[in-house]
Motif scaffolding. Structure first.
Motif, mmCIF file in Angstrom:
data_model
loop_
_atom_site.group_PDB
_atom_site.id
_atom_site.type_symbol
_atom_site.label_atom_id
_atom_site.label_comp_id
_atom_site.label_asym_id
_atom_site.label_seq_id
_atom_site.Cartn_x
_atom_site.Cartn_y
_atom_site.Cartn_z
ATOM 1 N N PHE A 36 1.013 -54.809 -26.089
ATOM 2 C CA PHE A 36 0.397 -55.860 -25.300
ATOM 3 C C PHE A 36 0.501 -57.239 -25.952
ATOM 4 C CE2 PHE A 36 -2.366 -52.103 -23.996
ATOM 5 C CZ PHE A 36 -1.597 -51.835 -22.867
ATOM 6 N N GLY A 37 0.987 -57.299 -27.165
ATOM 7 C CA GLY A 37 1.258 -58.582 -27.785
ATOM 8 C C GLY A 37 2.542 -59.213 -27.273
ATOM 9 N N GLU A 38 3.319 -58.442 -26.485
ATOM 10 C CA GLU A 38 4.604 -58.931 -25.986
ATOM 11 C C GLU A 38 4.636 -59.117 -24.476
ATOM 12 O OE1 GLU A 38 7.026 -60.015 -27.718
ATOM 13 O OE2 GLU A 38 6.149 -59.515 -29.662
ATOM 14 N N PHE A 39 3.678 -58.581 -23.748
ATOM 15 C CA PHE A 39 3.687 -58.745 -22.297
ATOM 16 C C PHE A 39 2.271 -58.581 -21.764
ATOM 17 C CE2 PHE A 39 3.467 -54.232 -22.576
ATOM 18 C CZ PHE A 39 3.069 -53.732 -21.340
ATOM 19 N N ILE A 40 2.051 -59.119 -20.558
ATOM 20 C CA ILE A 40 0.781 -58.942 -19.853
ATOM 21 C C ILE A 40 0.976 -57.808 -18.846
ATOM 22 C CG2 ILE A 40 -0.932 -59.979 -18.327
ATOM 23 C CD1 ILE A 40 -0.994 -61.132 -21.128
ATOM 24 N N ALA A 41 0.233 -56.746 -19.014
ATOM 25 C CA ALA A 41 0.488 -55.504 -18.287
ATOM 26 C C ALA A 41 -0.013 -55.521 -16.850
ATOM 27 C CB ALA A 41 -0.170 -54.344 -19.027
ATOM 28 N N ASP A 42 0.685 -54.775 -16.002
ATOM 29 C CA ASP A 42 0.122 -54.363 -14.724
ATOM 30 C C ASP A 42 -0.840 -53.219 -15.012
ATOM 31 O OD1 ASP A 42 -0.365 -54.267 -12.029
ATOM 32 O OD2 ASP A 42 1.524 -53.273 -11.517
ATOM 33 N N PHE A 43 -1.673 -52.883 -14.041
ATOM 34 C CA PHE A 43 -2.721 -51.903 -14.306
ATOM 35 C C PHE A 43 -3.155 -51.204 -13.024
ATOM 36 C CE2 PHE A 43 -4.295 -56.285 -14.105
ATOM 37 C CZ PHE A 43 -5.057 -56.240 -12.937
ATOM 38 N N GLU A 44 -3.837 -50.077 -13.190
ATOM 39 C CA GLU A 44 -4.401 -49.362 -12.051
ATOM 40 C C GLU A 44 -5.365 -50.287 -11.309
ATOM 41 O OE1 GLU A 44 -6.310 -45.852 -13.462
ATOM 42 O OE2 GLU A 44 -4.525 -45.082 -14.489
ATOM 43 N N GLY A 45 -5.209 -50.357 -9.998
ATOM 44 C CA GLY A 45 -6.059 -51.253 -9.216
ATOM 45 C C GLY A 45 -5.509 -52.659 -9.093
ATOM 46 N N GLY A 46 -4.297 -52.904 -9.624
ATOM 47 C CA GLY A 46 -3.718 -54.242 -9.553
ATOM 48 C C GLY A 46 -3.526 -54.735 -8.133
ATOM 49 N N GLU A 47 -3.178 -53.826 -7.230
ATOM 50 C CA GLU A 47 -2.989 -54.219 -5.835
ATOM 51 C C GLU A 47 -4.297 -54.710 -5.224
ATOM 52 O OE1 GLU A 47 -1.066 -52.422 -1.697
ATOM 53 O OE2 GLU A 47 -1.065 -51.237 -3.539
ATOM 54 N N GLU A 48 -5.406 -54.037 -5.539
ATOM 55 C CA GLU A 48 -6.711 -54.459 -5.026
ATOM 56 C C GLU A 48 -7.103 -55.839 -5.576
ATOM 57 O OE1 GLU A 48 -5.986 -51.501 -6.122
ATOM 58 O OE2 GLU A 48 -6.493 -50.092 -4.499
ATOM 59 N N ALA A 49 -6.799 -56.085 -6.853
ATOM 60 C CA ALA A 49 -7.105 -57.390 -7.441
ATOM 61 C C ALA A 49 -6.335 -58.500 -6.735
ATOM 62 C CB ALA A 49 -6.790 -57.383 -8.936
ATOM 63 N N VAL A 50 -5.067 -58.258 -6.442
ATOM 64 C CA VAL A 50 -4.264 -59.261 -5.749
ATOM 65 C C VAL A 50 -4.757 -59.453 -4.324
ATOM 66 C CG1 VAL A 50 -1.962 -59.731 -4.828
ATOM 67 C CG2 VAL A 50 -2.239 -59.032 -7.205
ATOM 68 N N HIS A 51 -5.183 -58.389 -3.663
ATOM 69 C CA HIS A 51 -5.743 -58.536 -2.318
ATOM 70 C C HIS A 51 -6.966 -59.442 -2.325
ATOM 71 C CE1 HIS A 51 -3.789 -54.666 -0.505
ATOM 72 N NE2 HIS A 51 -2.998 -55.713 -0.464
ATOM 73 N N ARG A 52 -7.792 -59.340 -3.351
ATOM 74 C CA ARG A 52 -8.937 -60.229 -3.461
ATOM 75 C C ARG A 52 -8.473 -61.689 -3.588
ATOM 76 N NH1 ARG A 52 -13.929 -58.263 -4.663
ATOM 77 N NH2 ARG A 52 -14.083 -55.986 -4.764
ATOM 78 N N LEU A 53 -7.414 -61.883 -4.357
ATOM 79 C CA LEU A 53 -6.907 -63.242 -4.548
ATOM 80 C C LEU A 53 -6.374 -63.827 -3.241
ATOM 81 C CD1 LEU A 53 -4.789 -64.555 -7.484
ATOM 82 C CD2 LEU A 53 -4.044 -65.000 -5.148
#
Length: 251
Positions: A36-53
């Motif tokens: 994680f020092g080299e990239f910002i990860a996708d994660f479980e529930g990422g689709e729901e977070a983007v829907h909120r945005l």
């Protein structure tokens, strides 16, 4: 008052603690696995977070959005193109600069490819800072992923300062201001309740979107210092052409 070394140690301990939890829900990267020092990860529930945005007025009202090249934001870049919004982004580590994705100039069947780091350099348009300043309107919305963040919107990323540099560059060429809304998309395990102290150049976000929550930040700190040259890591300056261009512009 804490010393710079103590602050750095605290940030490091926060990252390690959050990354231990994030590993349980993160999607491994094809190049960096769970580093994680080299990239910002996708994660479980990422689709729901983007829907909120995308349900929020900041997104609905935006025409030109800056979206960082983070794994958790691939789907947002795709959705923005599908919604007719123009996307400004950088390559990984900003080393190949800024790129513009204009859905009016990209075939719809290429939107998915364009939203990826590999595709955006083949489908999008490379822009120098001078071209961004001369040809683009103001950026309406800034969106980033991050390593850790608290309820006051103070971010701890990978530790490289890329997003703060992007903010500083766009601020210095007059394409964003303290009024430009800024959002972070993270997993719930990345949201902290503890106090974190931002530095003068740290960009605090207006709003945080997780899979289960929308957290609004009251009166977030937006830096107005631009790039502080005497505090900029020399390696970043030597390897990031937009920083070299900004310095040459004398802004």
């Amino acid at each position: 008052m804490s010393t710079a070394a103590e602050i750095a140690d605290h940030k490091s301990s926060v990252r390690e603690r959050v990354w231990t939890e994030l590993r349980k829900v993160a999607v491994a990267d094809s190049r960096f696995h769970f580093d994680f020092g080299e990239f910002i990860a996708d994660f479980e529930g990422g689709e729901e977070a983007v829907h909120r945005l995308i349900d929020h007025s900041f997104y609905r009202d935006a025409e030109l959005i800056f979206i960082t090249p983070d794994n958790c934001l691939d789907r947002l870049r795709l959705r923005a193109l599908q919604d007719g919004k123009v996307v400004l982004m950088t390559t990984y580590s900003i080393k190949r600069g800024f790129w513009l994705l204009d859905p009016a100039k990209i075939a719809p069947d290429h939107y998915l490819y364009a939203s990826t780091l590999d595709g955006m350099e083949r489908v999008g348009q490379h822009l120098t800072l001078a071209e961004i300043q001369a040809t683009l309107p103001n950026v309406d919305y800034m969106v980033t992923g991050t390593g850790a963040i608290n309820h006051e919107g103070v971010r701890f990323g990978k530790g490289h300062g890329f997003f703060d540099s992007e903010w500083g560059m766009l601020y210095q060429i007059g394409r964003i201001s303290v009024a430009t809304p800024c959002a972070a998309v993270v997993h719930d395990c990345q949201v902290l309740v503890e106090k974190l102290t931002p530095d003068v150049y740290d960009t605090v976000v207006d709003i945080i979107f997780t899979p289960t929550r929308t957290i609004e930040v009251h009166n977030p700190h937006k830096p107005t210092c631009g790039i502080i040259w005497d505090r900029l890591d020399q390696h970043m300056f030597d390897t990031i052409p937009p920083l070299q261009e900004l310095k040459a512009m004398g802004l």
